[in-house]
Write a protein that holds these residues in place. Structure first.
Motif, PDB file in Angstrom:
ATOM      1  N   LEU A  16       0.083  -9.196 -11.584  1.00 23.74           N
ATOM      2  CA  LEU A  16       0.111  -9.354 -10.307  1.00 23.74           C
ATOM      3  C   LEU A  16       0.147 -10.611 -10.013  1.00 23.74           C
ATOM      4  CD1 LEU A  16      -1.627  -6.277  -8.397  1.00 23.74           C
ATOM      5  CD2 LEU A  16       0.660  -6.522  -8.934  1.00 23.74           C
ATOM      6  N   ASN A  17       1.109 -11.316  -9.114  1.00 20.74           N
ATOM      7  CA  ASN A  17       1.111 -12.605  -8.884  1.00 20.74           C
ATOM      8  C   ASN A  17       1.178 -13.021  -7.455  1.00 20.74           C
ATOM      9  OD1 ASN A  17       3.727 -12.492  -7.929  1.00 20.74           O
ATOM     10  ND2 ASN A  17       4.406 -12.712 -10.028  1.00 20.74           N
ATOM     11  N   ASP A  18       0.951 -11.985  -6.514  1.00 17.42           N
ATOM     12  CA  ASP A  18       0.816 -11.979  -5.041  1.00 17.42           C
ATOM     13  C   ASP A  18      -0.353 -11.314  -4.479  1.00 17.42           C
ATOM     14  OD1 ASP A  18       2.483 -12.448  -2.648  1.00 17.42           O
ATOM     15  OD2 ASP A  18       2.208 -10.318  -2.509  1.00 17.42           O
ATOM     16  N   VAL A  19      -1.074 -12.035  -3.760  1.00 22.04           N
ATOM     17  CA  VAL A  19      -2.300 -11.644  -3.230  1.00 22.04           C
ATOM     18  C   VAL A  19      -2.080 -10.179  -2.274  1.00 22.04           C
ATOM     19  CG1 VAL A  19      -3.788 -12.107  -1.336  1.00 22.04           C
ATOM     20  CG2 VAL A  19      -3.619 -13.694  -3.260  1.00 22.04           C
ATOM     21  N   GLU A  20      -0.749 -10.294  -1.288  1.00 27.36           N
ATOM     22  CA  GLU A  20      -0.676  -9.213  -0.576  1.00 27.36           C
ATOM     23  C   GLU A  20      -0.286  -8.042  -1.235  1.00 27.36           C
ATOM     24  OE1 GLU A  20      -0.726  -9.493   3.145  1.00 27.36           O
ATOM     25  OE2 GLU A  20      -1.689 -11.253   2.553  1.00 27.36           O
ATOM     26  N   GLU A  21       0.368  -8.097  -2.211  1.00 30.16           N
ATOM     27  CA  GLU A  21       0.698  -6.914  -3.045  1.00 30.16           C
ATOM     28  C   GLU A  21      -0.716  -6.366  -3.630  1.00 30.16           C
ATOM     29  OE1 GLU A  21       3.773  -5.122  -6.264  1.00 30.16           O
ATOM     30  OE2 GLU A  21       3.676  -6.988  -6.296  1.00 30.16           O
ATOM     31  N   ALA A  22      -1.635  -7.322  -4.071  1.00 29.42           N
ATOM     32  CA  ALA A  22      -2.992  -6.711  -4.761  1.00 29.42           C
ATOM     33  C   ALA A  22      -3.733  -6.144  -3.708  1.00 29.42           C
ATOM     34  CB  ALA A  22      -3.600  -7.811  -5.376  1.00 29.42           C
ATOM     35  N   ILE A  23      -3.672  -6.682  -2.560  1.00 26.30           N
ATOM     36  CA  ILE A  23      -4.498  -5.792  -1.272  1.00 26.30           C
ATOM     37  C   ILE A  23      -3.904  -4.802  -1.206  1.00 26.30           C
ATOM     38  CG2 ILE A  23      -4.908  -6.238   1.034  1.00 26.30           C
ATOM     39  CD1 ILE A  23      -4.879  -9.233   0.730  1.00 26.30           C
ATOM     40  N   GLY A  24      -2.675  -4.485  -1.125  1.00 25.27           N
ATOM     41  CA  GLY A  24      -2.069  -3.062  -0.832  1.00 25.27           C
ATOM     42  C   GLY A  24      -2.349  -2.135  -1.976  1.00 25.27           C
ATOM     43  N   VAL A  25      -2.270  -2.482  -3.229  1.00 27.87           N
ATOM     44  CA  VAL A  25      -2.815  -1.766  -4.358  1.00 27.87           C
ATOM     45  C   VAL A  25      -4.304  -1.302  -4.230  1.00 27.87           C
ATOM     46  CG1 VAL A  25      -3.314  -1.883  -6.842  1.00 27.87           C
ATOM     47  CG2 VAL A  25      -1.199  -2.491  -5.887  1.00 27.87           C
ATOM     48  N   ALA A  26      -5.147  -2.130  -3.890  1.00 24.52           N
ATOM     49  CA  ALA A  26      -6.470  -2.009  -3.826  1.00 24.52           C
ATOM     50  C   ALA A  26      -6.689  -1.116  -2.580  1.00 24.52           C
ATOM     51  CB  ALA A  26      -7.298  -3.116  -3.605  1.00 24.52           C
ATOM     52  N   ARG A  27      -6.080  -1.229  -1.500  1.00 20.61           N
ATOM     53  CA  ARG A  27      -6.420  -0.374  -0.332  1.00 20.61           C
ATOM     54  C   ARG A  27      -5.727   1.061  -0.589  1.00 20.61           C
ATOM     55  NH1 ARG A  27      -4.428  -4.342   4.478  1.00 20.61           N
ATOM     56  NH2 ARG A  27      -6.477  -5.601   4.665  1.00 20.61           N
ATOM     57  N   ALA A  28      -4.643   1.265  -1.644  1.00 26.72           N
ATOM     58  CA  ALA A  28      -3.900   2.532  -1.548  1.00 26.72           C
ATOM     59  C   ALA A  28      -4.859   3.260  -2.647  1.00 26.72           C
ATOM     60  CB  ALA A  28      -2.615   2.303  -2.170  1.00 26.72           C
ATOM     61  N   ALA A  29      -5.556   2.382  -3.665  1.00 25.74           N
ATOM     62  CA  ALA A  29      -6.167   3.057  -4.456  1.00 25.74           C
ATOM     63  C   ALA A  29      -7.832   3.568  -3.988  1.00 25.74           C
ATOM     64  CB  ALA A  29      -6.811   1.919  -5.721  1.00 25.74           C
ATOM     65  N   ARG A  30      -8.281   2.823  -3.193  1.00 26.38           N
ATOM     66  CA  ARG A  30      -9.603   3.144  -2.403  1.00 26.38           C
ATOM     67  C   ARG A  30      -9.499   4.490  -1.424  1.00 26.38           C
ATOM     68  NH1 ARG A  30     -11.716  -1.219   1.510  1.00 26.38           N
ATOM     69  NH2 ARG A  30      -9.753  -0.645   2.635  1.00 26.38           N
ATOM     70  N   ALA A  31      -8.146   4.466  -0.842  1.00 26.05           N
ATOM     71  CA  ALA A  31      -7.833   5.649   0.080  1.00 26.05           C
ATOM     72  C   ALA A  31      -7.479   7.000  -0.769  1.00 26.05           C
ATOM     73  CB  ALA A  31      -6.482   5.236   0.784  1.00 26.05           C
ATOM     74  N   LEU A  32      -7.379   6.781  -1.910  1.00 22.28           N
ATOM     75  CA  LEU A  32      -7.020   7.977  -2.859  1.00 22.28           C
ATOM     76  C   LEU A  32      -8.109   8.206  -4.023  1.00 22.28           C
ATOM     77  CD1 LEU A  32      -3.122   7.084  -3.523  1.00 22.28           C
ATOM     78  CD2 LEU A  32      -3.941   9.379  -2.534  1.00 22.28           C
TER      79      LEU A  32
ATOM     80  N   GLU B 248       0.805  -1.181   0.020  1.00 26.08           N
ATOM     81  CA  GLU B 248       0.110   0.193  -0.012  1.00 26.08           C
ATOM     82  C   GLU B 248       0.987   1.182   0.047  1.00 26.08           C
ATOM     83  OE1 GLU B 248      -3.712   2.043   2.572  1.00 26.08           O
ATOM     84  OE2 GLU B 248      -2.866  -0.011   3.058  1.00 26.08           O
ATOM     85  N   ASP B 249       1.889   1.244   0.773  1.00 28.93           N
ATOM     86  CA  ASP B 249       2.749   2.483   0.907  1.00 28.93           C
ATOM     87  C   ASP B 249       3.665   2.603  -0.315  1.00 28.93           C
ATOM     88  OD1 ASP B 249       1.605   2.945   3.511  1.00 28.93           O
ATOM     89  OD2 ASP B 249       3.441   1.997   4.309  1.00 28.93           O
ATOM     90  N   TYR B 250       4.046   1.250  -0.823  1.00 28.89           N
ATOM     91  CA  TYR B 250       4.849   1.506  -1.935  1.00 28.89           C
ATOM     92  C   TYR B 250       4.069   2.100  -3.209  1.00 28.89           C
ATOM     93  CZ  TYR B 250       8.151  -0.045  -5.487  1.00 28.89           C
ATOM     94  OH  TYR B 250       8.863   0.052  -6.735  1.00 28.89           O
ATOM     95  N   HIS B 251       2.921   1.568  -3.665  1.00 25.90           N
ATOM     96  CA  HIS B 251       2.406   1.844  -4.685  1.00 25.90           C
ATOM     97  C   HIS B 251       1.491   3.158  -4.825  1.00 25.90           C
ATOM     98  CE1 HIS B 251       3.106  -1.602  -7.126  1.00 25.90           C
ATOM     99  NE2 HIS B 251       2.703  -2.248  -5.889  1.00 25.90           N
ATOM    100  N   ALA B 252       1.283   3.772  -3.559  1.00 23.26           N
ATOM    101  CA  ALA B 252       0.364   4.847  -3.146  1.00 23.26           C
ATOM    102  C   ALA B 252       1.028   6.105  -4.106  1.00 23.26           C
ATOM    103  CB  ALA B 252       0.398   5.148  -1.879  1.00 23.26           C
ATOM    104  N   PRO B 253       2.227   6.550  -4.219  1.00 26.37           N
ATOM    105  CA  PRO B 253       2.791   7.523  -4.977  1.00 26.37           C
ATOM    106  C   PRO B 253       2.425   7.597  -6.346  1.00 26.37           C
ATOM    107  CG  PRO B 253       4.420   6.753  -3.637  1.00 26.37           C
ATOM    108  CD  PRO B 253       3.336   5.802  -3.380  1.00 26.37           C
ATOM    109  N   GLN B 254       2.264   6.370  -7.129  1.00 27.89           N
ATOM    110  CA  GLN B 254       1.991   6.317  -8.370  1.00 27.89           C
ATOM    111  C   GLN B 254       0.512   6.618  -8.520  1.00 27.89           C
ATOM    112  OE1 GLN B 254       2.847   2.780 -10.581  1.00 27.89           O
ATOM    113  NE2 GLN B 254       3.041   3.681 -12.492  1.00 27.89           N
TER     114      GLN B 254
END
Length: 311
Positions: A166-182, A143-149
Motif C-alpha cells: 500500500l502506498n496511500d493512507v486512505e486505502e490503508a484506512i479503508g482496509v483497516a476499517r473493513a477488517a475490523r468490521a468483519l 472500505e467498500d472495495y476491499h470488504a468482499p475479499q
C-alpha cells in the motif's frame, strides 16, 4: 474458529519469518506465465497448485530447520475486483479463489506445524491499483472495495488478513476499517520510495500515525514491503512511539527504485547474504522488528540467509 485469530503468536517478540517474492520467483526462476502478475490463477489447476505447494514447502522447511514461526501468505495479492475482471474472474469466482487459497495453506499447516514452528495463515490483499503508483480512493471507497475479499477470508480458517504494497493512507484506512468490521485482525504494509517516503511524499511515521488515528488503532501491526533496507532504514527511529507499531519488513534485495524495477526485463536478485546481514542489523537496532522476509526478486536463498544472519 480460526486457530490463531484471537491470539496472533507474532505479537510476541520472538522472530517469525515470511516467504520471498512469490510472483518473481515463479516468473523468472520457473518460467510461469502470470498475467497481470496474478499468482492466484494457479489455484485453478492441479499443476498450478503443485507449483504453489512446492514453493511454500521451501519456506516451511527453512522455518522448521531454524525453529522459527512462519507467516504463510496466500497467493491472492491480485484477487480483488479490478484485477480479477482483467482476468475474467467475477465476484463469485474471486470468493471461491480466496476461500480455496486458505484451504491449500491449511493442508500445509497440518503437515508442517510443530510446537517450535507455529504457522499463521494470512489472507493476502494487494492495492486496488498498482503498488508503484499513488492511489486515488477515499477511505470509504477503499472500505467498500476491499470488504468482499476480507469477508471471504473471514468465513475460512484464516487467522488474519495482510495487506501489502500500500502506498496511500486512505486505502490503508479503508482496509483497516473493513477488517475490523468483519472481525479480522489485519496488518498493513506500506511500500516506500528510495527516500524512505510513500510515493506522495508522506513519511512512514505520518502514514502509520494517520491510520491509527483514523481507525482507533485497528491494525494489529504495520510492516514495510517491496523496498531495499537502504531505502527505508532512514525512516526509522528507535526512540519514537510509532515504531512500536512497526513489526517487520519483507524487503527487496535489489537497491533499484520502483521505476527501475518496473522497466526491467530481467530479475535483480541482489545479494542474499548482504540482505541477511542488513536484516540482522535492523533487528539489532530495532528489536521490535520481529517478522522478516523478502519481496520482489527474493527467494528461499534470501530468507535462509536472513535466518542464518539473525541466529
Amino acid at each position: 474458529m480460526a486457530k490463531y485469530r484471537a491470539d496472533l503468536p507474532q505479537l510476541e517478540p520472538a522472530l517469525f519469518i515470511s516467504d520471498g517474492g512469490l510472483e518473481t520467483t515463479l516468473i523468472f526462476h520457473e518460467g510461469v506465465d502470470l498475467p497481470h502478475f496474478a499468482s492466484f490463477v494457479l489455484l485453478d489447476s492441479e499443476e498450478g497448485r503443485t507449483r504453489l505447494r512446492d514453493y511454500y514447502e521451501r519456506y516451511l522447511a527453512i522455518a522448521r530447520r531454524h525453529g522459527l514461526g512462519l507467516i504463510l501468505d496466500t497467493p491472492t495479492w491480485r484477487a480483488n475486483r479490478d484485477w480479477g475482471a482483467k482476468l475474467g474472474y467475477g465476484a463469485e469466482d474471486l470468493k471461491r479463489i480466496n476461500t480455496f487459497s486458505i484451504m491449500l495453506l491449511e493442508e500445509l499447516r497440518e503437515a508442517w506445524e510443530t510446537t517450535e514452528t507455529p504457522i499463521v495463515i494470512a489472507g493476502v490483499m494487494g492495492p486496488r491499483g498498482d503498488g508503484y503508483a499513488a492511489g486515488r480512493m477515499s477511505a470509504k471507497e477503499a472500505e467498500d472495495y476491499h470488504a468482499p475479499q476480507i469477508a471471504a477470508f473471514a468465513e475460512t480458517e484464516a487467522d488474519m488478513v495482510a495487506s501489502y504494497t500500500l502506498n496511500d493512507v486512505e486505502e490503508a484506512i479503508g482496509v483497516a476499517r473493513a477488517a475490523r468490521a468483519l472481525g479480522m485482525p489485519c496488518s498493513i504494509s506500506f511500500t516506500v520510495e528510495t527516500d524512505g517516503k510513500l510515493i506522495g511524499g508522506l513519511s512512514l511515521r505520518d502514514a502509520i500515525e494517520a491510520v491509527d488515528r483514523e481507525t482507533q488503532t485497528a491494525p494489529a501491526y504495520y510492516m514495510i514491503n517491496c523496498a531495499h533496507p537502504t531505502h527505508f532504514e532512514q525512516a526509522l527511529s528507535a526512540d519514537e512511539p510509532w515504531m512500536k507499531r512497526l513489526f517487520g519488513a519483507k524487503a527487496n534485495a535489489s537497491t533499484k527504485s520502483h521505476a527501475e524495477l518496473d522497466r526491467s526485463d530481467t530479475l535483480d536478485s541482489g545479494d542474499p547474504l548482504d540482505l541477511g546481514r542488513r536484516c540482522s542489523k535492523l533487528r539489532q537496532h530495532y528489536p521490535g522488528l520481529r517478522i522478516l522476509g523478502g519481496c520482489c526478486g527474493t527467494d528461499d536463498r534470501h530468507v535462509a540467509a536472513i535466518c542464518e544472519a539473525c541466529g
